[in-house]
Motif scaffolding. Structure first.
Motif, PDB file in Angstrom:
ATOM      1  N   ASN A   9      83.116  62.552  38.536  1.00 18.60           N
ATOM      2  CA  ASN A   9      82.859  62.375  37.116  1.00 18.60           C
ATOM      3  C   ASN A   9      83.155  60.930  36.725  1.00 18.60           C
ATOM      4  O   ASN A   9      84.286  60.479  36.827  1.00 18.60           O
ATOM      5  CB  ASN A   9      83.734  63.341  36.312  1.00 18.60           C
ATOM      6  CG  ASN A   9      83.416  63.304  34.841  1.00 18.60           C
ATOM      7  OD1 ASN A   9      82.508  62.602  34.408  1.00 18.60           O
ATOM      8  ND2 ASN A   9      84.174  64.059  34.078  1.00 18.60           N
ATOM      9  N   GLU A  10      82.151  60.209  36.259  1.00 18.13           N
ATOM     10  CA  GLU A  10      82.367  58.814  35.887  1.00 18.13           C
ATOM     11  C   GLU A  10      82.992  58.684  34.506  1.00 18.13           C
ATOM     12  O   GLU A  10      83.420  57.603  34.126  1.00 18.13           O
ATOM     13  CB  GLU A  10      81.048  58.043  35.943  1.00 18.13           C
ATOM     14  CG  GLU A  10      80.538  57.867  37.348  1.00 18.13           C
ATOM     15  CD  GLU A  10      79.324  56.975  37.397  1.00 18.13           C
ATOM     16  OE1 GLU A  10      78.994  56.377  36.360  1.00 18.13           O
ATOM     17  OE2 GLU A  10      78.730  56.879  38.461  1.00 18.13           O
ATOM     18  N   MET A  16      93.058  58.410  39.538  1.00 15.94           N
ATOM     19  CA  MET A  16      93.620  59.734  39.830  1.00 15.94           C
ATOM     20  C   MET A  16      92.794  60.828  39.161  1.00 15.94           C
ATOM     21  O   MET A  16      92.638  61.920  39.709  1.00 15.94           O
ATOM     22  CB  MET A  16      95.071  59.813  39.351  1.00 15.94           C
ATOM     23  CG  MET A  16      96.018  59.000  40.206  1.00 15.94           C
ATOM     24  SD  MET A  16      97.719  59.227  39.716  1.00 15.94           S
ATOM     25  CE  MET A  16      98.032  60.835  40.382  1.00 15.94           C
ATOM     26  N   ARG A  17      92.250  60.545  37.971  1.00 20.06           N
ATOM     27  CA  ARG A  17      91.429  61.549  37.294  1.00 20.06           C
ATOM     28  C   ARG A  17      90.081  61.696  37.984  1.00 20.06           C
ATOM     29  O   ARG A  17      89.472  62.759  37.949  1.00 20.06           O
ATOM     30  CB  ARG A  17      91.235  61.170  35.829  1.00 20.06           C
ATOM     31  CG  ARG A  17      92.544  61.270  35.051  1.00 20.06           C
ATOM     32  CD  ARG A  17      92.326  61.149  33.600  1.00 20.06           C
ATOM     33  NE  ARG A  17      91.689  62.359  33.109  1.00 20.06           N
ATOM     34  CZ  ARG A  17      91.275  62.527  31.870  1.00 20.06           C
ATOM     35  NH1 ARG A  17      91.421  61.566  30.998  1.00 20.06           N
ATOM     36  NH2 ARG A  17      90.709  63.638  31.495  1.00 20.06           N
ATOM     37  N   ARG A  18      89.594  60.656  38.601  1.00 23.97           N
ATOM     38  CA  ARG A  18      88.339  60.762  39.355  1.00 23.97           C
ATOM     39  C   ARG A  18      88.500  61.639  40.579  1.00 23.97           C
ATOM     40  O   ARG A  18      87.542  62.270  41.026  1.00 23.97           O
ATOM     41  CB  ARG A  18      87.871  59.373  39.790  1.00 23.97           C
ATOM     42  CG  ARG A  18      87.255  58.581  38.696  1.00 23.97           C
ATOM     43  CD  ARG A  18      86.689  57.310  39.251  1.00 23.97           C
ATOM     44  NE  ARG A  18      86.208  56.457  38.177  1.00 23.97           N
ATOM     45  CZ  ARG A  18      85.778  55.230  38.346  1.00 23.97           C
ATOM     46  NH1 ARG A  18      85.779  54.696  39.544  1.00 23.97           N
ATOM     47  NH2 ARG A  18      85.355  54.536  37.327  1.00 23.97           N
ATOM     48  N   ALA A  19      89.714  61.670  41.125  1.00 23.86           N
ATOM     49  CA  ALA A  19      89.952  62.453  42.337  1.00 23.86           C
ATOM     50  C   ALA A  19      90.051  63.947  42.047  1.00 23.86           C
ATOM     51  O   ALA A  19      89.905  64.762  42.949  1.00 23.86           O
ATOM     52  CB  ALA A  19      91.227  61.985  43.023  1.00 23.86           C
ATOM     53  N   LEU A  20      90.293  64.307  40.798  1.00 20.62           N
ATOM     54  CA  LEU A  20      90.418  65.721  40.453  1.00 20.62           C
ATOM     55  C   LEU A  20      89.062  66.419  40.484  1.00 20.62           C
ATOM     56  O   LEU A  20      88.045  65.802  40.202  1.00 20.62           O
ATOM     57  CB  LEU A  20      91.018  65.862  39.053  1.00 20.62           C
ATOM     58  CG  LEU A  20      92.463  65.416  38.885  1.00 20.62           C
ATOM     59  CD1 LEU A  20      92.835  65.479  37.411  1.00 20.62           C
ATOM     60  CD2 LEU A  20      93.389  66.271  39.694  1.00 20.62           C
TER      61      LEU A  20
END
Length: 54
Positions: A9-10, A16-20
């Motif tokens: 999700n861009e 860290m939020r991209r890795a979720l």
């Protein structure tokens, strides 16, 4: 300008939020909650009213 392929999700810009994983879709609930609340209220009122009479 070349960009690498991003499958996350861009909108989440923090690393860290991209890795979720993406959030699960919302669970649809049945619309019988109003009916259940009505019968629960009716039963409570009937019990109280009946106990005051007898």
């Amino acid at each position: 300008m070349t960009r690498r392929l991003v499958l996350t999700n861009e909108a989440a810009r923090h690393p860290m939020r991209r890795a979720l994983p993406p959030p699960p879709p919302p669970v649809t609930r049945s619309d019988d909650n109003d009916v259940k609340l009505f019968f629960l209220s009716f039963a409570a009122f009937f019990t109280c009213f009946y106990s005051f009479i007898f």
